[in-house]
Write a protein that holds these residues in place. Structure first.
Motif, PDB file in Angstrom:
ATOM      1  N   TYR A  61      25.354  50.184  65.632  1.00  0.00           N
ATOM      2  CA  TYR A  61      24.337  49.127  65.715  1.00  0.00           C
ATOM      3  C   TYR A  61      23.840  48.754  64.314  1.00  0.00           C
ATOM      4  O   TYR A  61      23.611  47.579  64.019  1.00  0.00           O
ATOM      5  N   ILE A  62      23.681  49.771  63.454  1.00  0.00           N
ATOM      6  CA  ILE A  62      23.238  49.516  62.079  1.00  0.00           C
ATOM      7  C   ILE A  62      24.265  48.654  61.340  1.00  0.00           C
ATOM      8  O   ILE A  62      23.918  47.678  60.661  1.00  0.00           O
ATOM      9  N   GLU A  63      25.550  49.004  61.483  1.00  0.00           N
ATOM     10  CA  GLU A  63      26.602  48.241  60.807  1.00  0.00           C
ATOM     11  C   GLU A  63      26.689  46.822  61.365  1.00  0.00           C
ATOM     12  O   GLU A  63      26.977  45.869  60.621  1.00  0.00           O
ATOM     13  N   LEU A  64      26.440  46.674  62.677  1.00  0.00           N
ATOM     14  CA  LEU A  64      26.448  45.341  63.283  1.00  0.00           C
ATOM     15  C   LEU A  64      25.317  44.490  62.715  1.00  0.00           C
ATOM     16  O   LEU A  64      25.505  43.310  62.388  1.00  0.00           O
ATOM     17  N   LYS A  65      24.121  45.101  62.579  1.00  0.00           N
ATOM     18  CA  LYS A  65      22.989  44.372  61.985  1.00  0.00           C
ATOM     19  C   LYS A  65      23.279  44.031  60.527  1.00  0.00           C
ATOM     20  O   LYS A  65      22.894  42.963  60.040  1.00  0.00           O
ATOM     21  N   LYS A  66      23.959  44.942  59.832  1.00  0.00           N
ATOM     22  CA  LYS A  66      24.302  44.696  58.418  1.00  0.00           C
ATOM     23  C   LYS A  66      25.267  43.514  58.297  1.00  0.00           C
ATOM     24  O   LYS A  66      25.124  42.664  57.415  1.00  0.00           O
ATOM     25  N   LEU A  67      26.247  43.458  59.197  1.00  0.00           N
ATOM     26  CA  LEU A  67      27.197  42.342  59.186  1.00  0.00           C
ATOM     27  C   LEU A  67      26.499  41.007  59.439  1.00  0.00           C
ATOM     28  O   LEU A  67      26.882  39.981  58.884  1.00  0.00           O
ATOM     29  N   LYS A  68      25.468  41.040  60.273  1.00  0.00           N
ATOM     30  CA  LYS A  68      24.760  39.811  60.622  1.00  0.00           C
ATOM     31  C   LYS A  68      23.567  39.548  59.706  1.00  0.00           C
ATOM     32  O   LYS A  68      22.872  38.552  59.848  1.00  0.00           O
ATOM     33  N   GLY A  69      23.319  40.463  58.754  1.00  0.00           N
ATOM     34  CA  GLY A  69      22.228  40.267  57.799  1.00  0.00           C
ATOM     35  C   GLY A  69      20.853  40.569  58.360  1.00  0.00           C
ATOM     36  O   GLY A  69      19.905  39.851  58.036  1.00  0.00           O
TER      37      GLY A  69
END
Length: 457
Positions: A438-446
């Motif tokens: 979830y953290i990496e997904l949020k990082k990808l989406k900024g």
């Protein structure tokens, strides 16, 4: 600000993750450099605004002393030298000028010059002039209404770069924190396993003396105990090394309070509820670069366009007034073919960046899709693990009853207990992995910095 920490022997304190992120954001040298760079761009924009819109004003006081020597002849024909000294009265001169772009091909500069000879009222002089400076291209005439565009984009790029570094720092802190949590969880499992094996070994020794079990069982338990001790030592050493790196990331000297439980489900649910707009910073940087290249291409195509240079001057002195108007139009006939080469270079650079942007967008979409699929798989795996844990706990209870009745050896009960512990540890690892997805997904989406600001960690 003082950070107060207490100490316990196992996991990192769950509620301190936001505090750790705050420490890293305050102490990260690369982040501090980015902040200074942003500050420099803000100052550069202010400087450019002043240069573009503020008038120049100067005041000067001048005087001069001249000496003239002339060789002359008297009536008798003898040569002699005559020296004349002249001292001019001080002159006070005020000059002001301001530049403004005009849509016909350049910048018009309005100059006002006033001079006054001190103690002579009839020596006042005024001069007003408009002249063209910095003749510009046809493309620049079209965007003349939007000055300071490059400076504004430089500032925006600095802001994006700072936000990128903030997101990277937050991700690195969370990733390191989760790795320490995984290690600490594994250490707990190994410590419990080691303690259980120690107890089993003592019971086995007593049973061996009574002849209840063979000596081979005791030997196997001893080997398991030694293997468990080596693994536990390796895990503790690995955690110490990772804690040192984590401390460097935070810019502090010691870690703080520790507890044994971490509610990963609650953390994941908080992240799920975060509403963010997809705003990838890498894509924004590429888009700005492409806009600049498009402007560069238009400018290259408009190079060598005719340049119009106007001028107008009014000079007033006593009763005299002089007015002069000038116009010039400049044409380029031959520039050695440089314009065509510049156009080709700009077109190639633009095409290169456009393909790069398409590739970046495609890669990010694929990565987001893979991350979302991974999240779904881990959520299913976690549900299965929870069911397996319930089943393993039932088997352990049955095994414990059998052992109490003497139907099985203590080793079998120990294995059943270890199975429950290992599956619970695997559940923690899967939850940590899901949280990181979830953290990496949020990082990808900024959206990581937004999550930190809303205190979701």
């Amino acid at each position: 600000m003082k950070w107060i920490f207490l100490f316990f022997p196992t996991l990192l304190f769950a509620d301190s993750l936001n505090t750790f992120i705050t420490l890293a954001l305050e102490n990260n040298p690369e982040l501090i450099i980015e902040k200074y760079q942003l500050n420099k761009q803000e100052v550069s924009l202010k400087k450019a605004k002043k240069a573009e819109f503020y008038p120049e004003i100067s005041l000067s006081l001048t005087t001069s002393l001249s000496k003239e020597t002339v060789e002359l002849k008297d009536e008798e024909g003898k040569e002699y030298k005559q020296t004349t000294k002249t001292k001019e009265k001080p002159t006070l001169e005020a000059i002001t000028g301001i530049s403004r772009p005009h849509p016909l091909g350049g910048k018009l500069k309005l100059n006002l010059k006033l001079s006054d000879v001190i103690d002579e009222k009839d020596k006042e002089k005024g001069e007003l002039s408009i002249e063209s400076e910095e003749p510009i291209s046809l493309y620049q005439r079209k965007v003349i209404k939007e000055p300071l565009l490059d400076e504004k984009e430089d500032l925006l790029l600095s802001e994006i770069s700072l936000n990128k570094k903030i997101e990277e720092t937050i991700y690195n802190v969370i990733s390191s924190y989760c790795e320490l949590q995984r290690l600490s969880s594994s250490i707990i499992v190994k410590e419990n396993e080691f303690n259980d094996l120690m107890g089993t070994l003592e019971i086995a020794k007593a049973k061996l003396e009574k002849g209840i079990i063979p000596e081979l069982d005791l030997f196997q338990i001893s080997l398991q105990l030694k293997s468990s001790e080596i693994e536990l030592s390796g895990l503790r050493r690995e955690r110490e090394e990772k804690e040192i790196r984590f401390l460097q990331l935070l810019g502090i000297k010691e870690l703080g309070e520790r507890i044994e439980k971490e509610n990963w489900e609650k953390r994941i649910e908080r992240l799920k509820g975060l509403k963010i707009m997809e705003d990838n910073l890498e894509i924004k940087i590429k888009e700005i670069e492409i806009e600049r290249l498009k402007r560069g291409l238009k400018e290259a195509k408009s190079k060598n366009s005719p340049i119009f240079i106007p001028s107008w001057t009014i000079i007033k002195e006593k009763e005299r007034k002089e007015e002069k108007i000038g116009l010039s139009l400049k044409f380029y006939l031959y520039d050695k073919g440089i314009k065509k080469e510049e156009i080709k270079i700009q077109e190639a650079s633009l095409k290169q960046e456009e393909i790069s942007l398409q590739s970046l967008v495609s890669d990010i979409k694929i990565e987001i899709s893979e991350r979302e699929n991974g999240i779904k798989d881990k959520e299913k795996r976690i549900l299965v693990l929870k069911e397996n844990i319930q089943l393993a706990e039932k088997i352990y209870e049955i095994t414990k009853i059998k052992q109490e009745r003497g139907l099985i050896f203590s080793k079998e009960m120990l294995e059943a207990e270890q199975d429950v512990t290992k599956q619970k540890n695997e559940l923690i690892n899967q939850e940590i992995g899901l949280f990181l997805d979830y953290i990496e997904l949020k990082k990808l989406k900024g959206g990581l910095y937004n999550a930190y600001q809303e205190n979701l960690f």
